[in-house]
Write a protein that holds these residues in place. Structure first.
Motif, PDB file in Angstrom:
ATOM      1  N   LEU A 487      17.304  26.345  14.204  1.00 43.73           N
ATOM      2  CA  LEU A 487      17.843  27.379  15.209  1.00 43.73           C
ATOM      3  C   LEU A 487      17.347  28.627  14.753  1.00 43.73           C
ATOM      4  O   LEU A 487      17.148  29.583  15.635  1.00 43.73           O
ATOM      5  CB  LEU A 487      19.383  27.181  15.207  1.00 43.73           C
ATOM      6  N   ASN A 488      17.263  28.849  13.584  1.00 46.91           N
ATOM      7  CA  ASN A 488      16.687  30.390  13.268  1.00 46.91           C
ATOM      8  C   ASN A 488      15.380  30.568  13.880  1.00 46.91           C
ATOM      9  O   ASN A 488      14.976  31.773  14.169  1.00 46.91           O
ATOM     10  CB  ASN A 488      16.672  30.508  11.676  1.00 46.91           C
ATOM     11  N   HIS A 489      14.580  29.744  13.989  1.00 40.84           N
ATOM     12  CA  HIS A 489      13.127  29.795  14.597  1.00 40.84           C
ATOM     13  C   HIS A 489      13.461  30.093  16.240  1.00 40.84           C
ATOM     14  O   HIS A 489      12.808  31.098  16.691  1.00 40.84           O
ATOM     15  CB  HIS A 489      12.384  28.688  14.359  1.00 40.84           C
ATOM     16  N   VAL A 490      14.556  29.374  16.834  1.00 41.32           N
ATOM     17  CA  VAL A 490      14.464  29.702  18.133  1.00 41.32           C
ATOM     18  C   VAL A 490      15.007  31.329  18.421  1.00 41.32           C
ATOM     19  O   VAL A 490      14.623  31.850  19.222  1.00 41.32           O
ATOM     20  CB  VAL A 490      15.552  28.661  18.804  1.00 41.32           C
ATOM     21  N   VAL A 491      16.101  31.489  17.498  1.00 37.34           N
ATOM     22  CA  VAL A 491      16.572  32.794  17.605  1.00 37.34           C
ATOM     23  C   VAL A 491      15.588  33.995  17.414  1.00 37.34           C
ATOM     24  O   VAL A 491      15.555  35.069  17.976  1.00 37.34           O
ATOM     25  CB  VAL A 491      17.885  33.185  16.674  1.00 37.34           C
ATOM     26  N   PRO A 495      15.477  35.954  20.925  1.00 40.34           N
ATOM     27  CA  PRO A 495      16.804  36.734  20.437  1.00 40.34           C
ATOM     28  C   PRO A 495      17.770  36.700  21.416  1.00 40.34           C
ATOM     29  O   PRO A 495      18.949  36.636  21.163  1.00 40.34           O
ATOM     30  CB  PRO A 495      16.331  37.956  19.774  1.00 40.34           C
ATOM     31  N   ASP A 496      17.437  36.488  22.614  1.00 46.87           N
ATOM     32  CA  ASP A 496      18.443  36.722  23.593  1.00 46.87           C
ATOM     33  C   ASP A 496      19.203  35.210  24.433  1.00 46.87           C
ATOM     34  O   ASP A 496      19.873  35.182  24.911  1.00 46.87           O
ATOM     35  CB  ASP A 496      18.130  37.553  24.722  1.00 46.87           C
ATOM     36  N   HIS A 497      18.866  34.278  23.398  1.00 48.18           N
ATOM     37  CA  HIS A 497      19.047  32.848  23.942  1.00 48.18           C
ATOM     38  C   HIS A 497      20.444  32.438  23.508  1.00 48.18           C
ATOM     39  O   HIS A 497      20.530  32.336  22.293  1.00 48.18           O
ATOM     40  CB  HIS A 497      18.184  31.913  23.428  1.00 48.18           C
ATOM     41  N   GLU A 498      21.295  32.713  24.454  1.00 40.01           N
ATOM     42  CA  GLU A 498      22.701  32.764  24.067  1.00 40.01           C
ATOM     43  C   GLU A 498      23.199  31.364  23.575  1.00 40.01           C
ATOM     44  O   GLU A 498      23.856  31.278  22.522  1.00 40.01           O
ATOM     45  CB  GLU A 498      23.661  32.975  25.314  1.00 40.01           C
ATOM     46  N   GLN A 499      22.642  30.207  24.201  1.00 38.89           N
ATOM     47  CA  GLN A 499      22.954  28.976  23.552  1.00 38.89           C
ATOM     48  C   GLN A 499      22.549  28.757  22.097  1.00 38.89           C
ATOM     49  O   GLN A 499      23.351  28.255  21.327  1.00 38.89           O
ATOM     50  CB  GLN A 499      22.482  27.788  24.498  1.00 38.89           C
ATOM     51  N   ALA A 500      21.467  29.067  21.758  1.00 39.37           N
ATOM     52  CA  ALA A 500      20.919  29.074  20.636  1.00 39.37           C
ATOM     53  C   ALA A 500      21.550  30.072  19.558  1.00 39.37           C
ATOM     54  O   ALA A 500      22.019  29.493  18.558  1.00 39.37           O
ATOM     55  CB  ALA A 500      19.558  29.476  20.332  1.00 39.37           C
ATOM     56  N   ARG A 501      21.968  31.078  19.897  1.00 32.24           N
ATOM     57  CA  ARG A 501      22.897  32.044  19.025  1.00 32.24           C
ATOM     58  C   ARG A 501      24.087  31.504  18.900  1.00 32.24           C
ATOM     59  O   ARG A 501      24.594  31.412  17.742  1.00 32.24           O
ATOM     60  CB  ARG A 501      22.837  33.635  19.940  1.00 32.24           C
TER      61      ARG A 501
END
Length: 666
Positions: A487-491, A495-501
């Motif tokens: 998930l750190n890769h996605v964020v 960085p604005d991907h709310e679901q991932a955050r």
């Protein structure tokens, strides 16, 4: 002399000089209350199982530590809240009253036990003539009764908490003057409250003895000064500064409740303990001092009181595993030297009947003391030796950290548990001490930066939605470390991907709820909070550090200034600025060339493009912000001579970091 017209940036740029030192105490900045929401997750079934399994491995019901932590209790204040003169809260032991009974689902039960022990506070008799104030700050203050007054060991972090502690002590002990101060080491929670125990309570300054380890002043005023801004930001994670004090937030550092905040001061030592040690009488009490610098602190001492058969272990030993490397960032400590210092302490304490320290509660009985010291000594030695054993077989830091576990004889002792430091990150510190950041694998020699590699990983794994799906599956399986990694890769890619955050925040919460280490828990939960609510701006207590800043040599500020110079912008500039501290007759030439800044002592007649002339007090007041822009521009205590535009140009080459940079996002 008529002051020249000054640039409006003068005061602000001078103020930036103080920031690194102030962030030495950044963990002591006023805590902002987090948003009052119910966003915290419940403990997952995997977290419940993991925490429950620990209850089967440790004798958490053993009450001997609780009995010792209460031993000698004279009095506990009904409420312990310390406020500044303007009503700002400096310290609150009351915030932790929720720590009672069985551990909640959201707290590692071993850490909960340590937090409950650290809740026991008040005035204690350690031995006849030796008393401790515990729970008035992160550290302990020790009082030793002399023939004419009190010898104070480690006067806490802030003026306010130190004064509150001593006032409370004098409700139950004879009110006599402070005849001597002993600083055991160079960390601010052991000297910052000096003025709280000397103002109006000590003999005149000429007769007050102040004893510290060799090199104390240099370390006390400069530790973290060069890297202080980054360390301060990281310290806000390590100590959970912006977390609620609750079962789903901060509960303890492992070492104590939290750093205090307030006014910070310092007195110059009148005597220092040399490397070979020192025997002396202080107010009629015989002391045998031993130098242990380079263990837990770069400047540190311990001592033995033969009349009392009492040994002070400073912070070299404590009721937890300490940090060979601290998560806020600092120079790595030498685990082997640390272990050897404890071995020597064990010999010096050969006849001791009580051992007290700068944190936690004492150890009584010679056999127990010897066993305790052996356990602490062997814990650091085991971590050191086994890290090198595996490194010499080709294992990397991460691989070694995954393998090493303390022997049962060591890890079954609560005093060796990882409530503050951990075996995992201390192993990596030992590896770093010997081998640095490079693990020998060429793939790690020049890797892509995190944001760039993240976008490629996410694309390779099928896009953000696929990664989130896999992370959700990992979360459900209790594979939180793996879920955090992907998930750190996605964020970092989006960085604005709310679901991932939000999912990553939930992962960090579970890791925090499982952590036995207070700083690990605070780090994970702080990360979760920032993913959901963003960075909470830090507030630097500049004015609270005036007395500490006065003791800091000007060259230390100039060292910091060199780290602020924007090298690419300055690459083709050549500037010379003279800084004159008029009342101290100190003169420094600052030279910028080849993108670097040098400074050196200079003469009054030395040429420079511009000269900034200030009094030392005015310099400090500008640094702390107590002098406003208008006064800085018009005061006779500051003037600019020469080519003012060159000074303006110089100030324009300095970066102005605010200490609120991103950590969990790019």
């Amino acid at each position: 002399m008529v002051p020249s017209k000054r640039s409006p940036t003068l005061a602000n740029n001078l103020r930036l000089l103080a920031l690194p030192l102030i962030l030495l105490i950044s963990a002591c900045t006023p805590r902002q209350e987090p948003p009052q929401t119910d966003y915290f997750s419940a403990a997952s079934q995997h977290t419940l199982q993991r925490n429950h399994s620990l209850t089967q491995q440790l004798a958490l019901e053993d009450q001997r530590d609780f009995e010792q932590a209460r031993r000698g209790l004279i009095a506990t204040p009904p409420s312990l809240i310390v406020e500044s003169s303007d009503g700002r809260r400096i310290w609150s032991q009351d915030d932790y009253r929720f720590i009672r009974g069985e551990s909640p689902d959201t707290v590692n039960p071993s850490l909960w036990r340590q937090a409950a022990l650290n809740n026991i506070h008040g005035l204690f008799e350690v031995a006849p003539g030796i008393y401790q104030l515990r729970g008035f700050d992160l550290a302990n203050m020790t009082l030793i009764q002399g023939e004419t007054g009190w010898i104070v060991v480690d006067p806490l972090t802030s003026t306010e908490t130190a004064r509150a502690a001593l006032d409370f002590a004098f409700k139950h002990l004879p009110r006599k003057p402070v005849t001597a101060l002993i600083y055991t080491h160079s960390h601010i929670d052991h000297f910052g409250g000096t003025l709280g125990v000397t103002s109006g309570m000590s003999l005149d300054d000429n007769s007050l003895r102040v004893i510290a380890p060799q090199g104390f002043m240099a370390e006390a005023t400069s530790e973290n000064i060069l890297a202080g801004i980054a360390m301060g930001r990281r310290a806000s994670y390590m100590y959970g500064r912006h977390l609620e004090r609750s079962p789903t937030g901060h509960i303890d550092t492992g070492l104590g409740k939290e750093p205090a905040l307030g006014q910070f001061g310092l007195k110059q030592p009148t005597e220092t303990v040399p490397r070979e040690g020192l025997q002396t009488r202080i107010d009629g009490v015989q002391f045998e001092f031993f130098d242990v610098s380079g263990s837990e602190a770069p400047a540190e001492l311990v001592f033995y009181l033969p009349q009392h058969k009492a040994f002070c272990g400073a912070e070299v030993v404590s009721r937890n595993l300490h940090n060979v490397y601290t998560l806020r960032g600092a120079k790595v400590r030498d685990a082997l030297a640390w272990s050897r210092h404890i071995d020597r302490m064990k010999q010096h304490a050969g006849e001791a009947e009580v051992l007290f320290a700068s944190h936690h509660w004492p150890v009584w009985d010679n056999a127990a003391i010897q066993s305790f010291l052996a356990g602490q000594r062997d814990t650091y030695k085991y971590i050191h030796d086994q890290t090198l054993r595996l490194a010499n077989q080709g294992a990397t830091a991460a691989e070694i950290a995954e393998q090493i576990r303390l022997p049962d004889a060591l890890q079954s002792r609560f005093a060796n548990r990882g409530y503050y430091g951990t075996v995992s990150h201390n192993v990596k510190a030992v590896y770093q001490h010997y081998f640095g950041w490079y693990d020998g694998n060429p793939a790690n020699l020049n890797p892509l930066p995190p944001a760039e590699s993240a976008s490629r990983y996410v694309a390779l794994m099928g896009g953000a939605e696929t990664v989130i799906q896999r992370a959700s599956e990992a979360f459900e399986a209790g594979e939180y470390r793996w879920a955090a990694e992907i998930l750190n890769h996605v964020v970092f890619d989006q960085p604005d991907h709310e679901q991932a955050r939000d999912l990553l925040a939930g992962v960090y919460e579970q890791l925090g709820f499982q952590a036995e280490s207070g700083p690990w828990r605070d780090t994970y939960l702080s990360a979760a909070q920032e993913l959901r609510h963003g960075v909470m701006a830090a507030v630097s207590p500049l004015q609270g550090a005036t007395e500490l800043l006065r003791q800091t040599p000007v060259p230390r500020f100039l060292d910091s200034l060199a780290t602020r110079l924007n090298g690419p912008k300055a690459a083709d500039r050549h500037l010379t600025i003279k800084l004159v501290i008029a009342d101290r007759k100190e003169r420094y030439l600052i030279e910028v060339a080849n993108g670097v800044l040098h400074h050196r002592v200079t003469s009054e007649s030395a040429p420079a493009d511009a000269t900034l002339r200030v009094s030392h007090d005015f310099f400090i007041r500008i640094l702390t912000g107590s002098v406003g822009l208008g006064e800085a521009l018009t005061s006779d205590e500051a003037s600019v001579e020469g080519r003012i535009l060159r000074l303006v140009e110089f100030l324009g080459l300095l970066d102005k970091p605010d200490g609120n940079f991103a950590i969990v996002t790019p």
